[in-house]
Structure formats: C-alpha cells, structure tokens
Design an enzyme around this catalytic site. Sequence first.
Site, PDB file in Angstrom:
ATOM      1  N   GLU A 186      11.817  -3.283  37.081  1.00 18.50           N
ATOM      2  CA  GLU A 186      12.367  -4.141  36.023  1.00 18.50           C
ATOM      3  C   GLU A 186      13.877  -3.926  35.931  1.00 18.50           C
ATOM      4  OE1 GLU A 186      10.456  -3.470  32.234  1.00 18.50           O
ATOM      5  OE2 GLU A 186      11.483  -5.171  31.310  1.00 18.50           O
ATOM      6  N   ASN A 234       4.700 -11.957  30.323  1.00 20.32           N
ATOM      7  CA  ASN A 234       4.496 -10.514  30.206  1.00 20.32           C
ATOM      8  C   ASN A 234       4.315 -10.153  28.735  1.00 20.32           C
ATOM      9  OD1 ASN A 234       4.917  -7.537  31.067  1.00 20.32           O
ATOM     10  ND2 ASN A 234       6.429  -7.828  29.441  1.00 20.32           N
ATOM     11  N   GLU A 235       3.258  -9.473  28.436  1.00 15.61           N
ATOM     12  CA  GLU A 235       2.999  -9.004  27.068  1.00 15.61           C
ATOM     13  C   GLU A 235       3.365 -10.091  26.050  1.00 15.61           C
ATOM     14  OE1 GLU A 235       4.532  -5.026  26.378  1.00 15.61           O
ATOM     15  OE2 GLU A 235       3.312  -4.213  27.991  1.00 15.61           O
ATOM     16  N   TYR A 254      -0.497   2.439  29.002  1.00 16.25           N
ATOM     17  CA  TYR A 254       0.329   3.625  29.243  1.00 16.25           C
ATOM     18  C   TYR A 254      -0.347   4.888  28.709  1.00 16.25           C
ATOM     19  CZ  TYR A 254       4.265   0.712  30.687  1.00 16.25           C
ATOM     20  OH  TYR A 254       5.079  -0.152  31.374  1.00 16.25           O
ATOM     21  N   GLU A 282       0.904  -2.653  34.564  1.00 20.71           N
ATOM     22  CA  GLU A 282       1.818  -1.651  33.986  1.00 20.71           C
ATOM     23  C   GLU A 282       0.981  -0.482  33.524  1.00 20.71           C
ATOM     24  OE1 GLU A 282       4.799  -2.654  31.079  1.00 20.71           O
ATOM     25  OE2 GLU A 282       5.195  -4.583  32.042  1.00 20.71           O
ATOM     26  N   GLN A 322       7.681   3.027  36.360  1.00 23.11           N
ATOM     27  CA  GLN A 322       8.243   2.019  37.241  1.00 23.11           C
ATOM     28  C   GLN A 322       8.761   2.696  38.506  1.00 23.11           C
ATOM     29  OE1 GLN A 322      10.991  -0.654  35.326  1.00 23.11           O
ATOM     30  NE2 GLN A 322       9.669  -0.984  33.575  1.00 23.11           N
TER      31      GLN A 322
HETATM   32  O1  AHR Z   1       7.765  -0.621  31.352  1.00 28.13           O
HETATM   33  C1  AHR Z   1       8.526  -0.716  30.193  1.00 28.13           C
HETATM   34  C2  AHR Z   1       8.052  -1.827  29.260  1.00 28.13           C
HETATM   35  O2  AHR Z   1       6.773  -1.532  28.800  1.00 28.13           O
HETATM   36  C3  AHR Z   1       7.916  -3.192  29.866  1.00 28.13           C
HETATM   37  O3  AHR Z   1       9.112  -3.888  29.912  1.00 28.13           O
HETATM   38  C4  AHR Z   1       6.955  -3.861  28.922  1.00 28.13           C
HETATM   39  O4  AHR Z   1       6.210  -4.871  29.538  1.00 28.13           O
HETATM   40  C5  AHR Z   1       6.098  -2.718  28.407  1.00 28.13           C
HETATM   41  O5  AHR Z   1       5.942  -2.743  27.059  1.00 28.13           O
END
Ligand code: AHR
Length: 528
Positions: free
Chosen positions: A54, A201-202, A279, A335, A384
């Site tokens: 990103e 995205n999200e 995450y 992600e 990432q």
């Molecule tokens: O990876 C960091 C961020 O985490 C990304 O930009 C977003 O999609 C997520 O919330």
Amino acid sequence: MTKRIRGLLACAALTGMLAQPALSQATSAPVAIAIDTAHPGPKISRDIFGQFAEHLGHGIYGGIWVGPDSTIPNVRGIRSDVVQALRAIEVPNVRWPGGCFGDNYHWRNGIGPQAQRPATLNPDWGGVIEPNSFGTDEYFDFLNQIGADAFISENIGSGTVSEAADWFEYMTSAQPTTLAKQRAANGHPAAYKVKYLGLGNESWGCGGAMSPEHYVEEMKQYAHYTRNYNPDQQKPETAMKRIAVGWDSGNSDYTEAVMQAWKNKVWSWDLEGLSLHGYTVTGGWPPHLQSTGFGDAQYAQTVQATLKMKDWITKQSAIMDKYDPDKKVALFVDEWGDWWAPTPGTNPGFLQQQNTMLDAIVASLNLNIFMRHADRVRGSNIAQMINVLQAMILTDGPKMVLTPTYHVYHMYVPFHDATFVPVSFDGGTYSNGGVTVPRVDAVAARDTAGHLWIEATNVDPDKPTTVTAAIPSAHSAVGQVLTAPAVDSYNSVAHPAAVAPAPYRGRVSGGKVTLDLPPKSVVVVQVQ
Ligand code: AHR
C-alpha cells in the site's frame, strides 16, 4: 521443486551441513502425526502466499521505489536488492495500491512523465505528500521484475465507476483506443494482465462506511463496468477474478449481503471471490504492545489471538456454503498479520514495527490454517510486504534486512500449488499465564513434481519436541529449520542473520520419519 530448494538440498548434503538440533533441555511428549497420502486434498493455490503493498509509510517509497537517479542500485527506479529478495520467495501476486489508500487513489495522477505528475496528499497514512512517482506503469514494471501477478484494488469509496472503467481500459485494452495509445506513449504498447480485481477495500470502514446493502448496489456496477479487455484473459481459465468486500473480523453482515446478492445475480455481473480482513492485535484494538522486548506471556497471548483466524474462516465459509455449496466463490484473506504498536520514534501513521521469531510462528500457523481450508481459501495477502506491519523486508536507506517472516515464506515455497495431504495428530498444549494453546502444528503436501513435504511448528518457546510420521517408503527427510535464541529475536542491519534458516535433516529408520524440533521453531522437510 524449485531450483533454489534443489540447490539448497544438494549443497547441504555435500558439505555435511545438515543440522541436528541439540535437544539438551527437557523434551515434551513426542507427537505422532498420521499422514493420509491415500486421500489427497485440494490444490493449495500459490496465491495463498500473496503480498500486499500500500502507499503507506515506506512500503512503496523507500521500500520499492527509490527513483532512477538514486545511488541505491535500481532498475528504472525500482530497487534491485528488494527485487532479488522477492524473486526468491516466488511472490505470486501483489495487492496494490491499498488498503484504505486505494479508496483515495486516482490513477490518472500516477501516469505519464514524472515531472508532470501532481503532488497529492495521503490523508489516511501520516498526512504526507504522495508524489505519485510510483503509479500504474511502475507497478507493472515492478511485478514484471519480481515475476508476480497483478491484484488491483479499485477505488469505490471516492472514485467513480467511469474512472475505474477507464483505468482498466488503459491497462488492458489491446485495441488502439485513446487510453491504450496513452499507455503505449507511456512506454507500454502491450496490454497488461490483471489477475485479480478488488472491488473496494473495507467499504464498511475507511472505504466509505457503507451499509452492506449500499455496498452491494455500488459493487454490482463496478463488477459489471470494470472490464478486462486483455485478449489473453477472455477464457474462463484466464479471466480476471473479481473479489468483493466481505468480513470485518467480527461482523458477517457484508458476507451475508454479498453472497445473497451473488446467489440472485443477473447475467451482467459476477464475483469470483470474497475478502476477509483479520489482523492479530494482541491485547485488543488499538495496537498498544511493542513488537520487541516481550516475553513468553505476550508470546502465548499472540499465538492464542492469531489462531482466531481458523474460527473466522470457519464462520465465513459456513455463510458462503449456504449460498455457494459448490465453492465457486473463493475466500481471499487479503489482509492479515500481526499489528503491533508503532516502533517508538517513527511516524505512527507509517505502521512501522519490528518482526521477530514470534511473527515467524504467526506466519507459519496462519499459512497452515489457509492450506487446511484450501478448498475455499484460494488467496491471502499478508500485510504488508515492505516496512509496514508484518513485513517480509525492512529497509534502512541503502540497507535491506530480511525478516523472520520472510524466511517462513521462503521455506514454504514448495507448498505453492502443491496438493494438500491430510494429517491428523494430537499436538498437546502449551500454557503460560492462564493462556493455553496447541503446542505443535503440522501440515503436509505433495509438490507439483510429486514430492512429499512436511511442515512442523513447535509452538512451545522453552521445550524441544519430537514429531514422528510413519512413511514406509521414506529414506530421507531433508529441509530447513528456523528458530532463534528468544521469542523476540529479530534481524537488524547490525545483525541481519540473528534469525535465519539452517539446513536440517530428520531421522529416518524403518519407515519412520522423526523430526526433532527445537523450541519455537518452524521445520520444513522434503521426504524421499
Ligand atoms: O494494512 C493497513 C490498513 O489496515 C489497510 O489500509 C486497511 O485496509 C486496514 O484497515
């Protein structure tokens, strides 16, 4: 077997370097794994080992792009050390340009002569200036240099359907439209291939805070009008796959809404994938624990937290199964990874963190979860790739450091496109501070050449253990082991090989393979 692995095995055998970990400490109970080679499972898509880059902190600028005038060795502005390292892990695809940034990205800012590109802002990540030096053509140059496929996340949040349609015409049209001629004038006459299209995205958060119903209506338009014109991508086997926004690690409203819409879709739109973002945030949101300087308690909590991935996939898959029992729509965990507090002294908006042996264990446990669900999970993108969150590579000016997570990805190359082989075992438990987690994990697969590979993870940070498998035809088990002195050991410019894989040989006798696993270790062997 790749050339690299062949080379490693041959070299290790010749030099007698094959390590036998010292098992001096008290060993915990051995684990017998049953490998069911008679009932092979699904193909493990190599896209499970995908990356995410990103426009965030030094993920792109400094990490990939240094510019053609840099003193850091580069090819057309893309740093060569990073390219070489990424080639070695055979990156299948790179998701770009976001993340949250993707829903702020306007592609026209990033094409044409560098001097004429506008400076814009990156409001999501540190409020810094986005120079737009790394745009569409630089992205494809980078992909070409590392040998990866494109995964474009398009802007649904602040863009328009027409802007997205134009972008795909610019990238993929072989016919001499004005946009295709513009691409040719920018140095790229041949149409690019785009394997994956992320439909926003999200969109439940930074991508527009849309209700599931609103997103579905928007998404249908983008799924229809974002056409891939590349002549080589017109057959079902090669066609671009569209991935809609799904699960927000805890809320399944999007999954329900998108899958229900897909079930009732009309001819003009379709989907091939649904995303899941999940995450590992030890101790809960916001990330407040440091990525180094911790002990076994934080280690155990993190292992427990990361294993939630299995529950998320199971829950998401169950919803998808309701609407799609034939598993036509793939699940893309596009992600995931450890998210720690920013390294002190860095810009908090740059999400910079260290990467330790714990991160390596987290990578291995998650990749194993994805492989076990390979019938539905056909892609994942760790967050990432460089200098951001759970990165493969950290750069410091002209220097580059490969992280423990990178080494796991390197060791797992044999699993790309391999066929899953079911294993069953009771791995026992490891407990610390009231947290109890499975002590041993293992997977097996047959690579594209038919060789059997076993991966075994010893989660216990203190005690070695032994894994055994009855494989009547076996006469050798050779590969690599990754371990470290401490759970928070990491690589730095001063100590780049503090955590590095070593050649490894298991014991084989009478059709029984025995793998001695050091504490907190990841072992991958080929059984012959
Ligand atoms: O990876 C960091 C961020 O985490 C990304 O930009 C977003 O999609 C997520 O919330």
